[in-house]
Design an enzyme around this catalytic site. Structure first.
Site, mmCIF file in Angstrom:
data_model
loop_
_atom_site.group_PDB
_atom_site.id
_atom_site.type_symbol
_atom_site.label_atom_id
_atom_site.label_comp_id
_atom_site.label_asym_id
_atom_site.label_seq_id
_atom_site.Cartn_x
_atom_site.Cartn_y
_atom_site.Cartn_z
ATOM 1 N N ASP A 198 0.813 -1.215 0.000
ATOM 2 C CA ASP A 198 0.000 0.000 0.000
ATOM 3 C C ASP A 198 0.847 1.267 0.000
ATOM 4 O O ASP A 198 1.847 1.356 0.718
ATOM 5 C CB ASP A 198 -0.871 -0.024 1.279
ATOM 6 C CG ASP A 198 -1.841 1.137 1.361
ATOM 7 O OD1 ASP A 198 -2.727 1.212 0.504
ATOM 8 O OD2 ASP A 198 -1.686 1.979 2.279
ATOM 9 N N GLU A 240 1.504 -0.394 -5.006
ATOM 10 C CA GLU A 240 0.470 0.600 -5.277
ATOM 11 C C GLU A 240 1.113 1.980 -5.292
ATOM 12 O O GLU A 240 1.352 2.578 -4.246
ATOM 13 C CB GLU A 240 -0.630 0.572 -4.200
ATOM 14 C CG GLU A 240 -1.813 1.404 -4.603
ATOM 15 C CD GLU A 240 -2.377 2.353 -3.538
ATOM 16 O OE1 GLU A 240 -3.399 2.987 -3.796
ATOM 17 O OE2 GLU A 240 -1.769 2.461 -2.441
HETATM 18 C C1 NOJ Z 1 -4.530 3.234 -0.573
HETATM 19 C C2 NOJ Z 1 -5.701 2.343 -0.266
HETATM 20 O O1 NOJ Z 1 -6.142 1.746 -1.458
HETATM 21 C C3 NOJ Z 1 -6.758 3.196 0.383
HETATM 22 O O2 NOJ Z 1 -7.960 2.487 0.547
HETATM 23 C C4 NOJ Z 1 -6.236 3.729 1.694
HETATM 24 O O3 NOJ Z 1 -7.172 4.620 2.251
HETATM 25 C C5 NOJ Z 1 -4.895 4.456 1.510
HETATM 26 N N1 NOJ Z 1 -3.998 3.744 0.665
HETATM 27 C C6 NOJ Z 1 -4.214 4.670 2.830
HETATM 28 O O4 NOJ Z 1 -3.723 3.452 3.325
#
Ligand code: NOJ
Length: 531
Positions: A198, A240
């Site tokens: 993430d 991500e």
């Molecule tokens: C990306 C995630 O997909 C999202 O759902 C989240 O709120 C943020 N990162 C923070 O972790």
């Protein structure tokens, strides 16, 4: 070829999937009961959203313990059993790994804010003023006004790139870097096949920069990769990073950083191309997309658990997308649109299929979002992104078969309107109907797996066609596929290259003549017959 290159991923929100004990929350036992369904669908790898203990201020992306399971989901043993059951079906599983921040309820942060001399203080980023790192943008624009939040007790500010309840970890601290490796080890030792990592661009902060994509961040991610390669070969790290193609490329490194990264820039352009009936946005962004290492892969997707982000488009395109897909302001969130695929398409089956066809035929490994395979809707009355995280609709029974709990005990109600509600949109009904969206998507998945050429092979556009046609060849030494997409509202007849024979890959019984007529918003996958 590494397994992830031609894998079909399925993003699954455990809370929403299947509640086995009637407490209103999905759980691991419930997931195990549905693994046959995922196997039937053709899923190769499940991506599990965060399942760790959390106060749920950000649906589990705010972790209060990295080494446990959220109580309503089950126990660690449940997790392990689920992994085994997934593997027994020849599927794989990756888990979300939240590296950038913790919850403010995490013991590290509770300790860190207890007093300025706490040994944990340096696990987070503190300042006596809120003026530092001014060039870092605010991501949750609708909620946060600063990346700094004031801590009353110690009278200093702490740094957070997301909600203020999610303090950022301080990666300059070797202790933090080591802890994250320990966390990776813990979960990999439970048998999982990797992580969706993430929010990776934001690990380090440096004055005078955007605090994104810094060299220090890349160095640490490479360290993570080294650890995984050494100890868990054959697993995958999927990054991500919501960035432009040129900033994304370094996340693959020289095959020494991520195995996969989400292709954020192409996603909104698929919607834009369809809205405009013009392939140009997709052609242009793929032209701008750099080559990646041989054993790397893009993860492509249409929708996920967040808003349809418009961060990676120009201001003008963002405005266009908002006007077109979110004229009702309530659908807008931060720099995006909080809607699911089917409602974005006005529930037009042709368009839902068309976008899926692009997902499966353009380069990359497709990631499906739970529920989109049956065309689930969204719930605008829910706050934040919760409207796209409603219970999976299994059947026409109470709560869509998701849970036996009374409605007021569900974590969120199942969608129940005449158009998208569980009585009309559900797995059971669609499994019994060979013409359903579910069967169509399943056929795309199965066909895609027979055509590994679609995963990585080079792409060649049919440039002479009118701009509302998005048509391309995918070719390697073994297979050639011609993918035809009509983004426009008028039928088009295409004459196939002379002397070459094709068969319809999705429907082998359908004869392919010298010409192919593409009705409005339609698609065909033609496989060249090699002599
Ligand atoms: C990306 C995630 O997909 C999202 O759902 C989240 O709120 C943020 N990162 C923070 O972790």
């Amino acid at each position: 070829m590494s397994w992830y290159i031609n894998a079909v991923f399925y993003e699954l929100y455990l809370r929403a999937f299947n509640d086995s004990d009637g407490d209103g929350h999905g759980d691991f036992t419930g997931l195990r009961q549905k693994l046959d369904y995922l196997q039937w669908l053709g899923v190769d790898c499940i991506w599990l959203l965060p399942i760790y203990p959390s106060p749920l201020r950000d649906d589990g992306y705010d972790i209060s313990s990295f080494f446990g399971i959220y109580p309503t989901f089950g126990f660690l043993e449940d997790f392990r059993m689920t992994v085994q059951e997934i593997h027994r079906r020849d599927m794989r599983i990756i888990a979300d790994l939240v590296v950038n921040h913790t919850s403010d309820q995490h013991p590290w942060f509770i300790e860190a804010r207890s007093n300025k001399n706490s040994p944990m203080r340096d696990f987070y980023v503190w300042s006596d003023n809120n003026e530092r790192y001014k060039d870092a943008r605010i991501i949750f624009l609708d909620t946060e006004v600063s990346n700094w939040a004031y801590d009353d007790r110690t009278e200093e500010f702490y740094w957070h790139r997301f909600y203020s309840s999610q303090p950022d970890l301080n990666y300059d601290n070797p202790g933090v870097r080591q802890e994250m490796i320990n966390i990776i080890k813990f979960w990999m030792d439970m048998g999982i096949d990797g992580f969706r990592v993430d929010a990776v661009p934001y690990l380090f902060e440096r004055e005078g920069t955007s605090c994104e994509n810094l060299p220090e961040t890349h160095n640490y991610l490479k360290e993570m990769r080294r650890f995984v390669d050494l100890n868990y070969p054959n697993s995958v790290l999927l990054g991500e990073a919501n960035q432009w193609p040129s900033d994304l490329r370094p996340y693959f490194g020289d095959s020494d950083e991520f195995h996969m990264c989400f292709h954020f820039p192409v996603m909104p352009r698929l919607y834009m191309a369809l809205a405009k009936g013009d392939r140009t946005p997709v052609v242009d962004i793929l032209a701008e997309t750099p080559e990646i290492p041989d054993n790397a892969q893009w993860a492509t997707f249409l929708r996920n658990h967040d808003e349809l982000t418009l961060e990676m488009v120009t201001e003008e395109d963002r405005q266009f997308m908002w006007d077109y897909y979110a004229s009702d302001q309530r659908y807008r969130l931060n720099l995006g649109i909080r809607r699911r695929l089917a409602p974005l398409m006005g529930n037009d089956r042709r368009k839902i299929e068309l976008l899926n066809s692009l997902l499966f035929t353009l380069p990359g490994a497709p990631v499906l979002y739970y529920g989109d395979e049956i065309g689930m809707g969204d719930d605008i009355t829910q706050p934040d992104r919760n409207g796209v995280r409603t219970p999976m609709q299994w059947s026409g029974e109470a709560n869509g078969g998701f849970s036996s709990a009374p409605v007021d005990r569900l974590y969120a109600p199942a969608i129940n309107d005449p158009e998208y509600g569980y009585r009309s949109v559900n797995v059971a009904a669609q499994q019994g109907d060979p013409d359903s969206l579910l069967h169509t998507i399943r056929n795309m998945i199965q066909t895609r797996k027979r055509l590994p050429v679609l995963a990585r092979a080079r792409l060649q556009w049919l440039e002479d066609l009118p701009t509302n046609l998005l048509c391309f060849w995918r070719r390697d030494d073994d297979q050639t596929v011609l993918a035809l997409h009509n983004l426009g509202g008028e039928a088009f007849t295409y004459t196939l290259p002379e002397g070459e024979r094709f068969r319809d890959a999705l429907d082998p019984d359908e004869a392919v003549g010298k010409t192919v007529t593409l009705p409005a918003y339609s698609y065909r996958w033609l496989q060249q017959v090699m002599d």
